[in-house]
Scaffold this motif. Structure first.
Motif, PDB file in Angstrom:
ATOM      1  N   ARG A  62      50.971 -28.401  57.024  1.00  0.00           N
ATOM      2  CA  ARG A  62      51.766 -27.890  55.888  1.00  0.00           C
ATOM      3  C   ARG A  62      52.791 -26.859  56.366  1.00  0.00           C
ATOM      4  N   ALA A  63      52.410 -26.030  57.326  1.00  0.00           N
ATOM      5  CA  ALA A  63      53.371 -25.076  57.897  1.00  0.00           C
ATOM      6  C   ALA A  63      54.495 -25.827  58.600  1.00  0.00           C
ATOM      7  N   TRP A  64      54.137 -26.885  59.337  1.00  0.00           N
ATOM      8  CA  TRP A  64      55.121 -27.730  60.024  1.00  0.00           C
ATOM      9  C   TRP A  64      56.075 -28.363  59.011  1.00  0.00           C
ATOM     10  N   ALA A  65      55.539 -28.880  57.922  1.00  0.00           N
ATOM     11  CA  ALA A  65      56.375 -29.504  56.883  1.00  0.00           C
ATOM     12  C   ALA A  65      57.332 -28.480  56.283  1.00  0.00           C
ATOM     13  N   ASN A  66      56.868 -27.258  56.088  1.00  0.00           N
ATOM     14  CA  ASN A  66      57.743 -26.216  55.567  1.00  0.00           C
ATOM     15  C   ASN A  66      58.862 -25.917  56.558  1.00  0.00           C
ATOM     16  N   ASP A  67      58.540 -25.910  57.844  1.00  0.00           N
ATOM     17  CA  ASP A  67      59.577 -25.739  58.873  1.00  0.00           C
ATOM     18  C   ASP A  67      60.628 -26.838  58.778  1.00  0.00           C
ATOM     19  N   GLU A  69      61.652 -28.329  56.286  1.00  0.00           N
ATOM     20  CA  GLU A  69      62.505 -28.128  55.118  1.00  0.00           C
ATOM     21  C   GLU A  69      63.507 -27.000  55.339  1.00  0.00           C
ATOM     22  N   ASN A  70      63.257 -26.135  56.295  1.00  0.00           N
ATOM     23  CA  ASN A  70      64.059 -24.929  56.446  1.00  0.00           C
ATOM     24  C   ASN A  70      64.803 -24.810  57.772  1.00  0.00           C
ATOM     25  N   ILE A  71      64.155 -25.105  58.865  1.00  0.00           N
ATOM     26  CA  ILE A  71      64.768 -24.885  60.172  1.00  0.00           C
ATOM     27  C   ILE A  71      65.990 -25.777  60.413  1.00  0.00           C
ATOM     28  N   PRO A  72      65.986 -27.056  60.006  1.00  0.00           N
ATOM     29  CA  PRO A  72      67.225 -27.839  60.187  1.00  0.00           C
ATOM     30  C   PRO A  72      68.424 -27.244  59.447  1.00  0.00           C
ATOM     31  N   LEU A  73      68.165 -26.590  58.315  1.00  0.00           N
ATOM     32  CA  LEU A  73      69.260 -25.923  57.603  1.00  0.00           C
ATOM     33  C   LEU A  73      69.835 -24.797  58.456  1.00  0.00           C
ATOM     34  N   PHE A  74      68.971 -24.091  59.171  1.00  0.00           N
ATOM     35  CA  PHE A  74      69.455 -23.055  60.090  1.00  0.00           C
ATOM     36  C   PHE A  74      70.286 -23.680  61.206  1.00  0.00           C
ATOM     37  N   PHE A  75      69.800 -24.795  61.752  1.00  0.00           N
ATOM     38  CA  PHE A  75      70.559 -25.436  62.830  1.00  0.00           C
ATOM     39  C   PHE A  75      71.985 -25.748  62.375  1.00  0.00           C
ATOM     40  N   VAL A  76      72.116 -26.285  61.172  1.00  0.00           N
ATOM     41  CA  VAL A  76      73.439 -26.660  60.656  1.00  0.00           C
ATOM     42  C   VAL A  76      74.264 -25.427  60.312  1.00  0.00           C
ATOM     43  N   LEU A  77      73.707 -24.537  59.499  1.00  0.00           N
ATOM     44  CA  LEU A  77      74.472 -23.362  59.072  1.00  0.00           C
ATOM     45  C   LEU A  77      74.781 -22.435  60.250  1.00  0.00           C
ATOM     46  N   LEU A 107      52.826 -17.590  61.059  1.00  0.00           N
ATOM     47  CA  LEU A 107      51.607 -16.807  61.293  1.00  0.00           C
ATOM     48  C   LEU A 107      50.894 -16.515  59.972  1.00  0.00           C
ATOM     49  N   CYS A 108      51.656 -16.126  58.969  1.00  0.00           N
ATOM     50  CA  CYS A 108      51.059 -15.842  57.657  1.00  0.00           C
ATOM     51  C   CYS A 108      50.459 -17.100  57.035  1.00  0.00           C
ATOM     52  N   TYR A 109      51.107 -18.242  57.259  1.00  0.00           N
ATOM     53  CA  TYR A 109      50.577 -19.500  56.715  1.00  0.00           C
ATOM     54  C   TYR A 109      49.234 -19.824  57.373  1.00  0.00           C
ATOM     55  N   LEU A 110      49.202 -19.745  58.708  1.00  0.00           N
ATOM     56  CA  LEU A 110      47.982 -20.101  59.428  1.00  0.00           C
ATOM     57  C   LEU A 110      46.848 -19.116  59.141  1.00  0.00           C
ATOM     58  N   LEU A 111      47.187 -17.853  58.914  1.00  0.00           N
ATOM     59  CA  LEU A 111      46.173 -16.826  58.661  1.00  0.00           C
ATOM     60  C   LEU A 111      45.879 -16.616  57.171  1.00  0.00           C
ATOM     61  N   GLN A 112      46.582 -17.388  56.328  1.00  0.00           N
ATOM     62  CA  GLN A 112      46.385 -17.352  54.870  1.00  0.00           C
ATOM     63  C   GLN A 112      46.677 -15.967  54.296  1.00  0.00           C
TER      64      GLN A 112
END
Length: 143
Positions: A62-67, A69-77, A107-112
């Motif tokens: 789930r943390a990977w899926a959230n990445d 959704e967000n990190i490719p936007l950083f790559f482009v912008l 880290l917060c996702y994995l540590l809840q």
């Protein structure tokens, strides 16, 4: 060459390593418990396939899926900030804060840890919005 390019490149590599870390985290939990959902993986270690994924692996997915959704936007912008040569100090700050916030989010996702996960997400989102605003502003200025 844009002064931003080295900082952008370092951010991209750090984010890549962070995502690789999530994959290693998943692999560690599967291998250390010899628990695999895929039959061929389970057979490889002489086990039966597990009907359920390990909770740690599911959370990391789930943390990977959230990445994704967000990190490719950083790559482009971020890339557009480099190409359009947006304000160096502001862009650099946004690159660094975004990268740190995404690491904190994982880290917060994995540590809840809540509300820290949501705060890290919001900070990273604010950075993306800031980059988008700079890209639009710069693009309109060169028209």
């Amino acid at each position: 060459m844009s002064a931003l390019l080295p900082f952008y490149a370092l951010s991209v590599v750090i984010l890549f390593l962070k995502m690789l870390g999530i994959s290693c985290y998943q692999g560690y939990h599967r291998i250390s418990r010899l628990t695999f959902q895929n039959a061929e993986d389970a057979r490889f270690v002489g086990r039966q396939a597990s009907p359920e994924e390990l909770p740690q692996v599911t959370r990391a997915a789930r943390a990977w899926a959230n990445d994704l959704e967000n990190i490719p936007l950083f790559f482009v912008l971020g890339g557009l900030c480099v190409v359009l040569d947006t304000a160096t100090s502001t862009s650099l700050a946004l690159f660094c804060v975004f990268t740190a916030a995404r690491i904190a989010h994982t880290l917060c996702y994995l540590l809840q840890w809540q509300p820290w996960r949501t705060l890290a997400y919001a900070i990273a989102l604010a950075c993306l919005l800031g980059m988008a605003g700079m890209v639009v502003s710069r693009a309109l200025a060169v028209l």
